[in-house]
Enzyme design. Structure first.
Site, PDB file in Angstrom:
ATOM      1  N   TYR A 156       2.880  -4.002  -5.903  1.00  0.00           N
ATOM      2  CA  TYR A 156       3.026  -3.608  -4.491  1.00  0.00           C
ATOM      3  C   TYR A 156       2.310  -4.628  -3.586  1.00  0.00           C
ATOM      4  O   TYR A 156       2.869  -5.076  -2.575  1.00  0.00           O
ATOM      5  CB  TYR A 156       2.439  -2.208  -4.316  1.00  0.00           C
ATOM      6  CG  TYR A 156       2.630  -1.595  -2.947  1.00  0.00           C
ATOM      7  CD1 TYR A 156       3.875  -1.121  -2.539  1.00  0.00           C
ATOM      8  CD2 TYR A 156       1.553  -1.471  -2.060  1.00  0.00           C
ATOM      9  CE1 TYR A 156       4.045  -0.532  -1.284  1.00  0.00           C
ATOM     10  CE2 TYR A 156       1.712  -0.888  -0.805  1.00  0.00           C
ATOM     11  CZ  TYR A 156       2.966  -0.424  -0.433  1.00  0.00           C
ATOM     12  OH  TYR A 156       3.132   0.154   0.819  1.00  0.00           O
ATOM     13  N   ALA A 157       1.081  -5.004  -3.958  1.00  0.00           N
ATOM     14  CA  ALA A 157       0.310  -5.972  -3.159  1.00  0.00           C
ATOM     15  C   ALA A 157       1.043  -7.303  -3.072  1.00  0.00           C
ATOM     16  O   ALA A 157       1.126  -7.911  -1.996  1.00  0.00           O
ATOM     17  CB  ALA A 157      -1.075  -6.163  -3.772  1.00  0.00           C
ATOM     18  N   ALA A 158       1.608  -7.748  -4.213  1.00  0.00           N
ATOM     19  CA  ALA A 158       2.337  -9.031  -4.217  1.00  0.00           C
ATOM     20  C   ALA A 158       3.567  -8.946  -3.317  1.00  0.00           C
ATOM     21  O   ALA A 158       3.880  -9.871  -2.562  1.00  0.00           O
ATOM     22  CB  ALA A 158       2.741  -9.394  -5.647  1.00  0.00           C
ATOM     23  N   SER A 159       4.259  -7.790  -3.369  1.00  0.00           N
ATOM     24  CA  SER A 159       5.471  -7.644  -2.539  1.00  0.00           C
ATOM     25  C   SER A 159       5.109  -7.636  -1.054  1.00  0.00           C
ATOM     26  O   SER A 159       5.791  -8.263  -0.236  1.00  0.00           O
ATOM     27  CB  SER A 159       6.236  -6.367  -2.908  1.00  0.00           C
ATOM     28  OG  SER A 159       5.562  -5.205  -2.448  1.00  0.00           O
ATOM     29  N   LYS A 160       4.018  -6.972  -0.692  1.00  0.00           N
ATOM     30  CA  LYS A 160       3.653  -6.857   0.724  1.00  0.00           C
ATOM     31  C   LYS A 160       3.021  -8.159   1.235  1.00  0.00           C
ATOM     32  O   LYS A 160       3.227  -8.541   2.390  1.00  0.00           O
ATOM     33  CB  LYS A 160       2.718  -5.662   0.948  1.00  0.00           C
ATOM     34  CG  LYS A 160       3.383  -4.311   0.623  1.00  0.00           C
ATOM     35  CD  LYS A 160       4.610  -4.043   1.481  1.00  0.00           C
ATOM     36  CE  LYS A 160       5.177  -2.645   1.309  1.00  0.00           C
ATOM     37  NZ  LYS A 160       6.350  -2.384   2.160  1.00  0.00           N
TER      38      LYS A 160
HETATM   39  P1  NAP Z   1       8.628   7.137   1.866  1.00  0.00           P
HETATM   40  O1  NAP Z   1       8.223   8.400   2.523  1.00  0.00           O
HETATM   41  O2  NAP Z   1       8.657   7.057   0.378  1.00  0.00           O
HETATM   42  O3  NAP Z   1      10.058   6.692   2.460  1.00  0.00           O
HETATM   43  C1  NAP Z   1      10.671   5.509   2.045  1.00  0.00           C
HETATM   44  C2  NAP Z   1      12.162   5.664   2.166  1.00  0.00           C
HETATM   45  O4  NAP Z   1      12.762   4.435   1.696  1.00  0.00           O
HETATM   46  C3  NAP Z   1      12.688   6.787   1.263  1.00  0.00           C
HETATM   47  O5  NAP Z   1      13.618   7.581   1.952  1.00  0.00           O
HETATM   48  C4  NAP Z   1      13.338   6.007   0.129  1.00  0.00           C
HETATM   49  O6  NAP Z   1      14.426   6.670  -0.487  1.00  0.00           O
HETATM   50  C5  NAP Z   1      13.833   4.771   0.848  1.00  0.00           C
HETATM   51  N1  NAP Z   1      14.150   3.725  -0.119  1.00  0.00           N
HETATM   52  C6  NAP Z   1      13.505   3.434  -1.264  1.00  0.00           C
HETATM   53  N2  NAP Z   1      14.132   2.450  -1.913  1.00  0.00           N
HETATM   54  C7  NAP Z   1      15.197   2.097  -1.152  1.00  0.00           C
HETATM   55  C8  NAP Z   1      16.243   1.152  -1.309  1.00  0.00           C
HETATM   56  N3  NAP Z   1      16.301   0.366  -2.381  1.00  0.00           N
HETATM   57  N4  NAP Z   1      17.188   1.070  -0.358  1.00  0.00           N
HETATM   58  C9  NAP Z   1      17.150   1.887   0.724  1.00  0.00           C
HETATM   59  N5  NAP Z   1      16.188   2.807   0.928  1.00  0.00           N
HETATM   60  C10 NAP Z   1      15.218   2.923  -0.008  1.00  0.00           C
HETATM   61  O7  NAP Z   1       7.682   5.935   2.322  1.00  0.00           O
HETATM   62  P2  NAP Z   1       6.825   5.722   3.664  1.00  0.00           P
HETATM   63  O8  NAP Z   1       5.454   6.133   3.367  1.00  0.00           O
HETATM   64  O9  NAP Z   1       7.547   6.261   4.826  1.00  0.00           O
HETATM   65  O10 NAP Z   1       6.840   4.112   3.700  1.00  0.00           O
HETATM   66  C11 NAP Z   1       7.741   3.355   4.490  1.00  0.00           C
HETATM   67  C12 NAP Z   1       7.324   1.899   4.420  1.00  0.00           C
HETATM   68  O11 NAP Z   1       5.972   1.769   4.884  1.00  0.00           O
HETATM   69  C13 NAP Z   1       7.338   1.325   3.005  1.00  0.00           C
HETATM   70  O12 NAP Z   1       7.767  -0.015   3.039  1.00  0.00           O
HETATM   71  C14 NAP Z   1       5.890   1.402   2.582  1.00  0.00           C
HETATM   72  O13 NAP Z   1       5.573   0.459   1.590  1.00  0.00           O
HETATM   73  C15 NAP Z   1       5.201   1.112   3.895  1.00  0.00           C
HETATM   74  N6  NAP Z   1       3.817   1.589   3.945  1.00  0.00           N
HETATM   75  C16 NAP Z   1       3.539   2.927   3.808  1.00  0.00           C
HETATM   76  C17 NAP Z   1       2.200   3.337   3.860  1.00  0.00           C
HETATM   77  C18 NAP Z   1       1.801   4.778   3.740  1.00  0.00           C
HETATM   78  O14 NAP Z   1       0.593   5.043   3.698  1.00  0.00           O
HETATM   79  N7  NAP Z   1       2.702   5.726   3.707  1.00  0.00           N
HETATM   80  C19 NAP Z   1       1.181   2.391   4.028  1.00  0.00           C
HETATM   81  C20 NAP Z   1       1.513   1.056   4.141  1.00  0.00           C
HETATM   82  C21 NAP Z   1       2.832   0.670   4.100  1.00  0.00           C
HETATM   83  P3  NAP Z   1      14.207   7.499  -1.867  1.00  0.00           P
HETATM   84  O15 NAP Z   1      13.481   8.702  -1.480  1.00  0.00           O
HETATM   85  O16 NAP Z   1      15.587   7.770  -2.337  1.00  0.00           O
HETATM   86  O17 NAP Z   1      13.457   6.597  -2.761  1.00  0.00           O
END
Ligand code: NAP
Length: 248
Positions: A156-160
């Site tokens: 995850y860290a590498a991707s971000k």
């Molecule tokens: P989330 O609640 O898990 O929502 C992510 C959404 O993306 C889900 O609906 C998921 O669908 C969808 N998704 C996953 N893989 C996909 C794909 N290949 N193509 C299209 N859609 C896809 O996550 P979130 O917490 O809202 O996070 C959103 C973004 O913010 C992410 O990039 C995450 O890394 C980043 N982020 C989050 C946090 C945090 O604390 N929450 C902190 C830092 C960064 P499925 O349910 O079907 O998988």
């Protein structure tokens, strides 16, 4: 609120969590909102919810951001229907945590594919149009983990971290055509992604946050609205952290 009136915005991973909050705020800001996510059922439910809070045009597509052909087809359809794309939010992301010594190659690949390659594919697909239009905004969802690193999250860290470097390169390539590219690096935000963490881990992280609380998806959406609006017209190539002071 009409900050995004007449703008066409695509948000990936927007059926729930941060992506949904961004879509909701953009709809209230009167943008035409196009949401993408994997599940047809969740996308349809999200479109219905968004239509209940705003009278702007809302459209949903089920798509995997790693599927280059499907993303290409959808973006072509959007351009045919709306004539332009003003804003792309690359928000879709996943985690598959584990200590790196034991990490399966498949977990490494899955996270790098969705988070980093998905961001590249969607950016590449809108770039030709945005460069031709001579305007556009791209916002990539990074994470403070991409800046700080975290034990158990090497993939995850590498991707971000990759997203942050990618953002700077794209910003440099696109700046002369008035296409801005920025990244947002959230800390711990209350969504399904963090709901999976144990109370013990959450208490540990809360201790590390000077503001002593997790963020809400709406906090991230507000920053996204600012970066997407003309108020941020001289900001490009930046990564803005939003984390209650966790990284400074
Ligand atoms: P989330 O609640 O898990 O929502 C992510 C959404 O993306 C889900 O609906 C998921 O669908 C969808 N998704 C996953 N893989 C996909 C794909 N290949 N193509 C299209 N859609 C896809 O996550 P979130 O917490 O809202 O996070 C959103 C973004 O913010 C992410 O990039 C995450 O890394 C980043 N982020 C989050 C946090 C945090 O604390 N929450 C902190 C830092 C960064 P499925 O349910 O079907 O998988």
């Amino acid at each position: 609120m009409s900050h995004l009136k007449d703008k066409v915005a695509i948000i990936t991973g927007a059926a729930r969590g941060i992506g949904f909050s961004i879509a909701e705020l953009f709809a209230k800001a009167e943008a035409t909102v196009i949401i993408l996510d994997i599940s047809t059922e969740l996308i349809n439910a999200a479109v219905e919810k968004l239509e209940s809070v705003s009278s702007t045009t809302i459209c949903g597509f089920s798509a995997d951001v790693t599927d280059e052909d499907r993303i290409g087809e959808i973006f072509k359809q959007i351009i045919q229907q709306y004539g332009k794309i003003d804003i792309l939010i690359n928000n879709a992301g996943i985690t598959k945590d584990g200590l790196l010594m034991k990490m399966k190659i498949s977990d490494w690949d899955a996270v790098l594919n969705v988070n980093l390659k998905g961001t590249f594919i969607c950016t590449q697909k809108v770039s030709r149009l945005m460069l031709k239009q001579r305007h556009g905004v791209i916002i990539n969802m990074a994470s403070i983990i991409g800046i700080m690193g975290n034990a158990g999250q090497a993939n995850y860290a590498a991707s971000k971290g990759g997203i942050i470097a990618f953002t700077k390169s794209a910003a440099k390539e696109f700046a002369s055509r008035n296409v801005r590219v920025n990244a947002i690096a959230p800390g711990f935000i209350k969504t399904d992604m963090t709901a999976a963490l144990s109370d013990e881990i959450m208490a540990k992280y809360s201790d590390l946050i000077p503001m002593k609380r997790m963020g809400n998806p709406e906090d991230v959406a507000n920053l996204c609205l600012f970066l997407a609006s003309d108020s941020a017209s001289y900001i490009t190539g930046q990564t803005i952290t939003i984390d209650g002071g966790m990284y400074m």
